[in-house]
Design a protein around this motif. Structure first.
Motif, mmCIF file in Angstrom:
data_model
loop_
_atom_site.group_PDB
_atom_site.id
_atom_site.type_symbol
_atom_site.label_atom_id
_atom_site.label_comp_id
_atom_site.label_asym_id
_atom_site.label_seq_id
_atom_site.Cartn_x
_atom_site.Cartn_y
_atom_site.Cartn_z
ATOM 1 N N LYS A 125 27.912 0.813 61.667
ATOM 2 C CA LYS A 125 28.047 0.209 60.339
ATOM 3 C C LYS A 125 29.515 -0.006 59.981
ATOM 4 N N ASP A 126 30.363 0.944 60.389
ATOM 5 C CA ASP A 126 31.799 0.776 60.140
ATOM 6 C C ASP A 126 32.337 -0.443 60.886
ATOM 7 N N LEU A 127 31.923 -0.600 62.137
ATOM 8 C CA LEU A 127 32.350 -1.762 62.917
ATOM 9 C C LEU A 127 31.904 -3.058 62.252
ATOM 10 N N GLN A 128 30.662 -3.075 61.799
ATOM 11 C CA GLN A 128 30.136 -4.281 61.171
ATOM 12 C C GLN A 128 30.883 -4.589 59.874
ATOM 13 N N GLY A 129 31.107 -3.561 59.054
ATOM 14 C CA GLY A 129 31.815 -3.771 57.795
ATOM 15 C C GLY A 129 33.237 -4.257 58.009
ATOM 16 N N GLN A 130 33.925 -3.676 58.989
ATOM 17 C CA GLN A 130 35.294 -4.087 59.274
ATOM 18 C C GLN A 130 35.346 -5.502 59.844
ATOM 19 N N THR A 131 34.355 -5.841 60.656
ATOM 20 C CA THR A 131 34.312 -7.191 61.227
ATOM 21 C C THR A 131 34.081 -8.235 60.138
ATOM 22 N N GLU A 132 33.175 -7.948 59.229
ATOM 23 C CA GLU A 132 32.924 -8.875 58.123
ATOM 24 C C GLU A 132 34.176 -9.044 57.267
ATOM 25 N N ALA A 133 34.874 -7.936 57.015
ATOM 26 C CA ALA A 133 36.106 -8.011 56.225
ATOM 27 C C ALA A 133 37.165 -8.833 56.958
ATOM 28 N N TYR A 134 37.233 -8.678 58.275
ATOM 29 C CA TYR A 134 38.200 -9.434 59.079
ATOM 30 C C TYR A 134 37.982 -10.934 58.910
ATOM 31 N N TYR A 135 36.746 -11.380 59.079
ATOM 32 C CA TYR A 135 36.473 -12.813 58.997
ATOM 33 C C TYR A 135 36.666 -13.343 57.578
ATOM 34 N N THR A 136 36.312 -12.556 56.588
ATOM 35 C CA THR A 136 36.542 -12.986 55.205
ATOM 36 C C THR A 136 38.033 -13.132 54.940
ATOM 37 N N LEU A 137 38.819 -12.186 55.427
ATOM 38 C CA LEU A 137 40.270 -12.233 55.249
ATOM 39 C C LEU A 137 40.869 -13.461 55.926
#
Length: 251
Positions: free
Chosen positions: A95-107
């Motif tokens: 879940k941490d990986l998924q959350g960080q990945t989503e934040a990366y693409y949004t950024l």
């Protein structure tokens, strides 16, 4: 010179939402385009859309930003009956990986610049390595091994974008105004200047100069026309403001 937002009495969301277009336009003009109500969480969506309609929108000639595609199946799990269910730690890590990945693409799709490539995320999660010093800027002081920094970077970038828009006369709901007052400090209009932008430009340049940044640059009043390097320089001024706030808190 732009008027300061009204201090009292504050309106309630239902009162402001009932304004006609003419009344709303007059309110925004008198308040410096700052929306201040006692209960901003109760502003109805249709009223928020009316505010958006009055904010600056890109023209038809402006190309929309090219979004980086989100990889499909990145976090797909094996549904085979023979696969053991993940342990709580494994599930939390996923879940941490998924959350960080989503934040990366949004950024990235909002014009921000992450501290490191997404391809290194899992390697850094195991060992910060050469990124240890870089990531320390985004970590809590008591968590030197924390690799989950993309969400913090996204949050800071979004705060910067709000200040950037407010400085250029766009509408915000009160809350950013305190940041604005702190950011521009004692800057005042000079003869013939109007709006917030000239004050903001001087504040950015003065802060960068204070920290040894001497490169010449020119901010554009329309951020959509501004090149990426200039926007990043502008963001650097914002981060130096945060740095100065932190330094003051430690005195």
């Amino acid at each position: 010179m732009t008027s300061s937002p009204p201090l009292s009495p504050k309106l309630f969301a239902r009162d402001l939402a009932a304004y006609s277009d003419a009344e709303l336009n007059r309110y925004l003009e008198e308040s410096g385009r700052v929306v201040e109500v006692e209960d901003p969480e109760n502003l109805p969506e249709d009223f928020i859309q009316r505010l958006r309609d009055r904010a600056h929108l890109p023209t038809d000639k402006e190309a929309p930003p090219q979004e980086e595609p989100y990889p499909e199946g990145l976090f797909a799990t094996d549904s085979s009956p023979s696969t053991l269910p993940p342990t709580p730690d494994e599930e939390r890590y996923r879940k941490d990986l998924q959350g960080q990945t989503e934040a990366y693409y949004t950024l990235v799709n909002n014009g921000g610049q992450p501290s490191h490539p997404l391809s290194l995320l899992e390697d850094i999660a195991k060992d910060l390595g050469e990124y240890c010093e870089i990531l320390s800027f985004w970590q809590d002081r008591d968590k030197p091994e924390d690799w989950k920094v993309f969400m913090r970077q996204l949050s800071r970038w979004e705060d910067f974008r709000r200040l950037q828009k407010f400085a250029r006369g766009q509408i915000i709901v009160l809350g950013q105004y305190k940041t604005w007052e702190s950011f521009v400090g004692r800057q005042q209009h000079t003869t013939g200047e109007q709006g917030r932008f000239p004050i903001y430009v001087r504040a950015v340049k003065d802060r960068l100069k204070k920290h040894g940044f001497t490169r010449t640059f020119q901010l554009d009043e329309d951020p959509a026309r501004q090149d990426k390097l200039t926007t990043w320089i502008e963001y650097l001024g914002y981060e130096y403001w945060w740095y100065d706030q932190y330094a003051l808190s430690k005195r």
